[in-house]
Write an enzyme that holds these catalytic residues in place. Structure first.
Site, PDB file in Angstrom:
ATOM      1  N   GLU A 136      -8.115  -3.397   4.967  1.00 39.57           N
ATOM      2  CA  GLU A 136      -8.000  -3.322   3.511  1.00 39.57           C
ATOM      3  C   GLU A 136      -6.930  -4.289   2.993  1.00 39.57           C
ATOM      4  OE1 GLU A 136      -7.666   0.696   4.603  1.00 39.57           O
ATOM      5  OE2 GLU A 136      -8.773   1.399   2.863  1.00 39.57           O
TER       6      GLU A 136
ATOM      7  N   GLY B 213     -10.922   8.036   8.545  1.00 43.70           N
ATOM      8  CA  GLY B 213      -9.481   8.008   8.781  1.00 43.70           C
ATOM      9  C   GLY B 213      -8.936   9.370   8.404  1.00 43.70           C
TER      10      GLY B 213
ATOM     11  N   ILE C 116     -10.305   7.058  13.103  1.00 42.10           N
ATOM     12  CA  ILE C 116     -11.173   7.863  13.969  1.00 42.10           C
ATOM     13  C   ILE C 116     -12.417   7.057  14.372  1.00 42.10           C
ATOM     14  CG2 ILE C 116     -12.499  10.009  14.120  1.00 42.10           C
ATOM     15  CD1 ILE C 116     -10.606  11.035  11.767  1.00 42.10           C
TER      16      ILE C 116
ATOM     17  N   GLU D  41     -12.835   3.885  14.606  1.00 41.87           N
ATOM     18  CA  GLU D  41     -12.562   2.768  15.526  1.00 41.87           C
ATOM     19  C   GLU D  41     -12.107   3.245  16.901  1.00 41.87           C
ATOM     20  OE1 GLU D  41      -9.717   0.180  13.539  1.00 41.87           O
ATOM     21  OE2 GLU D  41     -10.890   0.336  11.695  1.00 41.87           O
TER      22      GLU D  41
ATOM     23  N   HIS E 148     -12.354   4.266  -1.159  1.00 44.21           N
ATOM     24  CA  HIS E 148     -12.315   3.422   0.046  1.00 44.21           C
ATOM     25  C   HIS E 148     -13.067   2.105  -0.168  1.00 44.21           C
ATOM     26  CE1 HIS E 148     -11.625   7.362   2.397  1.00 44.21           C
ATOM     27  NE2 HIS E 148     -10.492   6.707   2.370  1.00 44.21           N
TER      28      HIS E 148
ATOM     29  N   ASN F 212       0.883  -1.173   0.000  1.00 45.25           N
ATOM     30  CA  ASN F 212       0.000   0.000   0.000  1.00 45.25           C
ATOM     31  C   ASN F 212       0.922   1.224   0.000  1.00 45.25           C
ATOM     32  OD1 ASN F 212      -1.858   1.997   0.488  1.00 45.25           O
ATOM     33  ND2 ASN F 212      -2.814   0.991   2.255  1.00 45.25           N
TER      34      ASN F 212
ATOM     35  N   ARG G 258      -2.591  -2.016  -3.536  1.00 48.04           N
ATOM     36  CA  ARG G 258      -3.715  -1.095  -3.488  1.00 48.04           C
ATOM     37  C   ARG G 258      -3.484  -0.048  -4.580  1.00 48.04           C
ATOM     38  NH1 ARG G 258      -5.597   2.672   1.526  1.00 48.04           N
ATOM     39  NH2 ARG G 258      -7.494   3.386   0.525  1.00 48.04           N
TER      40      ARG G 258
HETATM   41  P1  ADP Z   1      -5.264   6.448   7.065  1.00 47.69           P
HETATM   42  O1  ADP Z   1      -6.470   7.067   6.432  1.00 47.69           O
HETATM   43  O2  ADP Z   1      -4.017   7.242   6.875  1.00 47.69           O
HETATM   44  O3  ADP Z   1      -5.107   4.968   6.842  1.00 47.69           O
HETATM   45  P2  ADP Z   1      -6.243   5.871   9.721  1.00 47.69           P
HETATM   46  O4  ADP Z   1      -7.460   5.156   9.298  1.00 47.69           O
HETATM   47  O5  ADP Z   1      -5.230   5.112  10.493  1.00 47.69           O
HETATM   48  O6  ADP Z   1      -5.509   6.659   8.571  1.00 47.69           O
HETATM   49  O7  ADP Z   1      -6.685   7.127  10.587  1.00 47.69           O
HETATM   50  C1  ADP Z   1      -5.753   8.079  10.979  1.00 47.69           C
HETATM   51  C2  ADP Z   1      -6.455   9.131  11.812  1.00 47.69           C
HETATM   52  O8  ADP Z   1      -7.118   8.512  12.927  1.00 47.69           O
HETATM   53  C3  ADP Z   1      -5.473  10.118  12.449  1.00 47.69           C
HETATM   54  O9  ADP Z   1      -5.273  11.219  11.618  1.00 47.69           O
HETATM   55  C4  ADP Z   1      -6.174  10.519  13.731  1.00 47.69           C
HETATM   56  O10 ADP Z   1      -6.890  11.716  13.478  1.00 47.69           O
HETATM   57  C5  ADP Z   1      -7.184   9.416  13.989  1.00 47.69           C
HETATM   58  N1  ADP Z   1      -6.944   8.710  15.238  1.00 47.69           N
HETATM   59  C6  ADP Z   1      -6.060   7.725  15.481  1.00 47.69           C
HETATM   60  N2  ADP Z   1      -6.131   7.312  16.768  1.00 47.69           N
HETATM   61  C7  ADP Z   1      -7.092   8.053  17.352  1.00 47.69           C
HETATM   62  C8  ADP Z   1      -7.653   8.115  18.652  1.00 47.69           C
HETATM   63  N3  ADP Z   1      -7.234   7.320  19.638  1.00 47.69           N
HETATM   64  N4  ADP Z   1      -8.624   9.010  18.885  1.00 47.69           N
HETATM   65  C9  ADP Z   1      -9.057   9.824  17.898  1.00 47.69           C
HETATM   66  N5  ADP Z   1      -8.586   9.808  16.646  1.00 47.69           N
HETATM   67  C10 ADP Z   1      -7.611   8.937  16.376  1.00 47.69           C
END
Ligand code: ADP
Length: 403
Positions: free
Chosen positions: A377, A208, A327, A329, A179, A8, A91
């Site tokens: 993914e 995310g 976010i 999760e 997505h 990815n 991906r």
């Molecule tokens: P990507 O889209 O890069 O794969 P993710 O799905 O891992 O990213 O999401 C990343 C985002 O998740 C971060 O920018 C952050 O804002 C948010 N995040 C990660 N952990 C937490 C948390 N414990 N509480 C709130 N937001 C979180």
């Protein structure tokens, strides 16, 4: 044992996972990331039990780009750890109007995918660079492209078109949606954990750093908040989401910004980061008392609520709402605030369950079930790669039989 490598490739980092396969399907055994590409390259990888497999730094010139990153990761896995690959799954953000399912890559496919680069200028070239690098070194190693757009290709024409002259649709200007690998995984996971919900009307919120929402009718995508590019829909970490095209005209004509500057602005300087003036990370915004942080969070959950209404209209009602990605999760605060916004649709959140990290976070009497389902993914890519690899092997056997 032969494994599947899943790649990815993002803008400044390359994430990878190694999957072994058995009758149950693929299982992740190694996951890693090479970041700081071209600046301070560092490759880290862990085994499934979280023990460290590799932690290695490179000179900037040794890993100057994504192609070099793919080679470095592959070399580490093969030469230091004896992993051998049966195939590589990638991906690829854009399958354009052509691909509605994953595809085994050959020269024709690769040149077709290069033609879609203008549809995802910041993502597609990054996705393709590792494919080319691996093809050069291992021309007979099967590689599979899995698209973020493919899962949405069954949308109706009403959902697929913009209200612009049709010759542009024929040129590829369509509402693709993104997505898709995440939504496809969630649909398959719902089949396993909540089959009745899987067959009903579901909104999935993939929140995310990129964020979108998808309407699933009996497991099939019928509508997405994203369109032609991954800029549309919800506000994201650094992208604005839905924006009046007149704003872009204003930036170009009245502010005299160049198209390249507008592109950079839209992908990197807007969203939660631009609006808050503080951070693109929800963790920072949640813990900040600054007015900009509060406004950005308020706008984020407000827009999720508005888009939920739109997607519920596409579905003709709503039976379940699923949170996923970073976010979705991990932020019980965002989930609680979104649940308030969709209470009118029938969502009744159980605050204790929301904090507890369980799957179903709505009360028993809630008309709309609210769930948290972690996405995967990479597993979806490994599954697709395995399927294409098996069908390719079967085809080759058939050809040998008929030869
Ligand atoms: P990507 O889209 O890069 O794969 P993710 O799905 O891992 O990213 O999401 C990343 C985002 O998740 C971060 O920018 C952050 O804002 C948010 N995040 C990660 N952990 C937490 C948390 N414990 N509480 C709130 N937001 C979180």
């Amino acid at each position: 044992m032969n494994s599947i490598l899943v790649v990815n490739a993002g803008s400044s980092s390359l994430k990878f996972q190694v999957f072994t396969t058995d009758a149950e399907g693929p299982t992740s055994t190694i996951r890693g990331q090479l970041d700081g590409i071209g600046t301070r390259p560092r490759l880290r990888a862990t085994r499934a039990d979280n023990t460290v497999l590799a932690d290695q730094s490179y000179e900037p010139g040794q890993v100057a780009d994504l192609a070099a990153a793919a080679v470095a990761a592959g070399t580490m896995l093969r030469e230091k750890h004896g992993v051998s690959f049966a195939a590589v799954g990638h991906r690829v953000v854009h399958g354009g109007p052509v691909y509605e399912r994953p595809v085994l890559i050959d020269d024709d496919v690769l040149s077709q995918l290069e033609r879609f680069a203008p549809l995802a200028p910041l993502h597609q070239p990054n996705n393709l660079a590792p494919i080319r690098a691996i093809r050069e070194r291992f021309p007979s190693l099967p590689q599979v492209a899995c698209f973020d757009t493919a899962f949405h290709r069954g949308h109706t024409p009403a959902a697929n078109y913009y209200a612009i002259p049709q010759h542009l649709y024929n040129d590829g200007v369509r509402r693709y949606g993104f997505h898709g690998l995440s939504y496809e995984y969630i649909a398959s996971r719902l089949e396993q954990i909540a089959p009745a919900i899987a067959r009903s009307r579901v909104i999935v919120a993939h929140l995310g750093s990129g964020a979108s929402m998808c309407a699933l009718a009996a497991g099939r995508s019928v509508e997405s908040t994203m369109g032609f590019t991954a800029l549309d829909g919800l506000p994201m970490g650094t992208r604005p989401g839905q924006i009046d095209p007149g704003v872009l005209l204003y930036l170009l004509i009245d502010k005299g910004m160049s198209p390249t500057a507008v592109q950079k602005f839209l992908y990197s300087e807007c969203g939660l980061k631009g609006l808050s003036g503080i951070s693109n990370d929800v963790r920072d915004l949640q813990s900040s008392e600054q007015p900009g942080a509060r406004l950005a969070m308020e706008h984020f959950v407000y827009r999720i609520g508005l888009n939920a209404g739109m997607l519920a209209a596409a579905l003709g009602g709503l039976d379940a709402f699923v949170f996923t990605a970073g976010i979705g999760e991990r932020s019980s605060i965002v989930r609680a605030r979104v649940a308030e916004r969709i209470a009118w649709l029938g969502a009744d959140l159980d605050p204790a369950a929301n904090e507890a990290g369980v799957t179903v976070i709505s009360r028993q009497q809630s008309r709309v079930a609210v769930l948290v389902v972690p996405t995967d993914e990479e597993l979806m890519i490994a599954r697709h790669t395995l399927v294409l690899l098996s069908s390719d092997a079967a085809r080759n056997t058939d050809q040998r039989r008929t030869a």
